[in-house]
Design a protein around this motif. Sequence first.
Motif, short mmCIF file in Angstrom:
data_model
loop_
_atom_site.label_atom_id
_atom_site.label_comp_id
_atom_site.label_asym_id
_atom_site.label_seq_id
_atom_site.Cartn_x
_atom_site.Cartn_y
_atom_site.Cartn_z
N HIS A 118 8.07 -2.52 -10.92
CA HIS A 118 6.80 -3.23 -10.85
C HIS A 118 6.04 -3.21 -12.17
O HIS A 118 5.38 -4.18 -12.53
CB HIS A 118 5.94 -2.64 -9.73
CG HIS A 118 6.22 -3.25 -8.40
ND1 HIS A 118 5.40 -3.09 -7.31
CD2 HIS A 118 7.24 -4.04 -7.98
CE1 HIS A 118 5.89 -3.74 -6.27
NE2 HIS A 118 7.01 -4.32 -6.65
N ASP A 156 1.72 -4.14 -1.10
CA ASP A 156 2.47 -4.11 -2.35
C ASP A 156 2.11 -5.30 -3.23
O ASP A 156 1.99 -5.17 -4.45
CB ASP A 156 3.98 -4.13 -2.07
CG ASP A 156 4.50 -2.78 -1.60
OD1 ASP A 156 3.81 -1.77 -1.84
OD2 ASP A 156 5.57 -2.74 -0.99
N LEU A 198 0.39 -5.12 -6.87
CA LEU A 198 1.04 -5.76 -8.02
C LEU A 198 0.10 -6.74 -8.70
O LEU A 198 0.02 -6.79 -9.92
CB LEU A 198 2.33 -6.46 -7.58
CG LEU A 198 3.18 -7.10 -8.68
CD1 LEU A 198 3.49 -6.09 -9.79
CD2 LEU A 198 4.48 -7.65 -8.09
#
Length: 397
Positions: free
Chosen positions: A3, A126, A130
């Motif tokens: 990421h 998530d 991000l």
Amino acid sequence: MPHLQLALLLGMTVALGPLALDAYLPAFPRIADDLGTANADVGLTLSAYVATLGLAQLIGGPLSDRYGRQKILFSGLAIFAGSALMVSQAGSLTDMLVWRASQGVGGALCAVSVPALVRDHADGADSARLFGLIGLIMFIAPAAAPSIGTLLLTLRGWPTIFVMLAGYAALLAVLLHFALFNRLTPRQRDRTPVRTLVTNYLLVLKHPATMRFIALQALAFSTMLVFITNASFIYQEWFGLSSALFSMLFAANIGAMALFSLLNRRLLLHFESVILLRIYVFIQAAAVTALVVCAFADAAYWAVAACIVVATGCMGALVPNNMANALEFFPKLGGTASALLGASQFTVAGVISAGSAAMGGSSLVPIVLIMAACSSGCVLLAKGAPAAVRKAKEIAV
């Protein structure tokens, strides 16, 4: 791909937009003198960029779903760089408006690709984290942009600012080719008939929860863009501040956005993104309300700046949470949903900011009242957002 690496490269891509918006703000007075026009009219070049940045995403998003993120993103970088070079050669306000609009088309193809790439590789919390990490990385650009613009303005004049933008786009193309797309697992392309490029929009438009977040982002971004469009007038003309102090105050906004983003990433470990979104909208509304009071009271520049810093700082946490919720329900149509969100955001904000430039050329009050109207709309939409998400998830199940 980890990421952090993905966020670094996508953050650098997203930074293209703030650079194109903010780097030439300190040069508005010089551009106005060189082109023989008013400072407020130069603000129209910003609105022209933002408006086409929004509309062109309606085409770029579905094309990105069908033909791949890489082709659309690289096409956007090429158009952006070429148009930036033409802006540097503009000899009139009309020329500058035309090429800034063209630059907006290139920027749109880049802008629509980033949220789609995030949705390809993350979802839910998530995705929000991000988006927040991308925001932290790209905040460097708007923080540094006015200072870079001031430096280039002093050394070589305002056209050099746009030459720099073209060079950044070219560098970005090289980095993305070797460091991102050569290592990123490509998504499966949409092989449905071309006519679905239009019908897919109907699927997004019929989704009430997604449309709530799209409308919210359009109004929240309008609140910030009204300030950005009129920042030179507010600080350099209304309060008579120097270019250096203007750049410092502008950088403070970005610092606040970064702080809110960092706080948001930690809070996402404990709270739902839609709950946090509502809180940030309420904080922004309170700051804008205080800004209106300061404007009517003829408060000092530092009081006005403090309200603006909080209001714009909230965007660092508001946007990633809102985007994650807006794209959550369309995993296979990330480009289309992202395009509708981006088109609505930039088109609505472009129109509202252009109106603010026309109305606020001689007073601070109309500007802050427009910001307050946009922020009030966000409050109404955010109030029922958690219930709307729960209902949408129940229907999906």
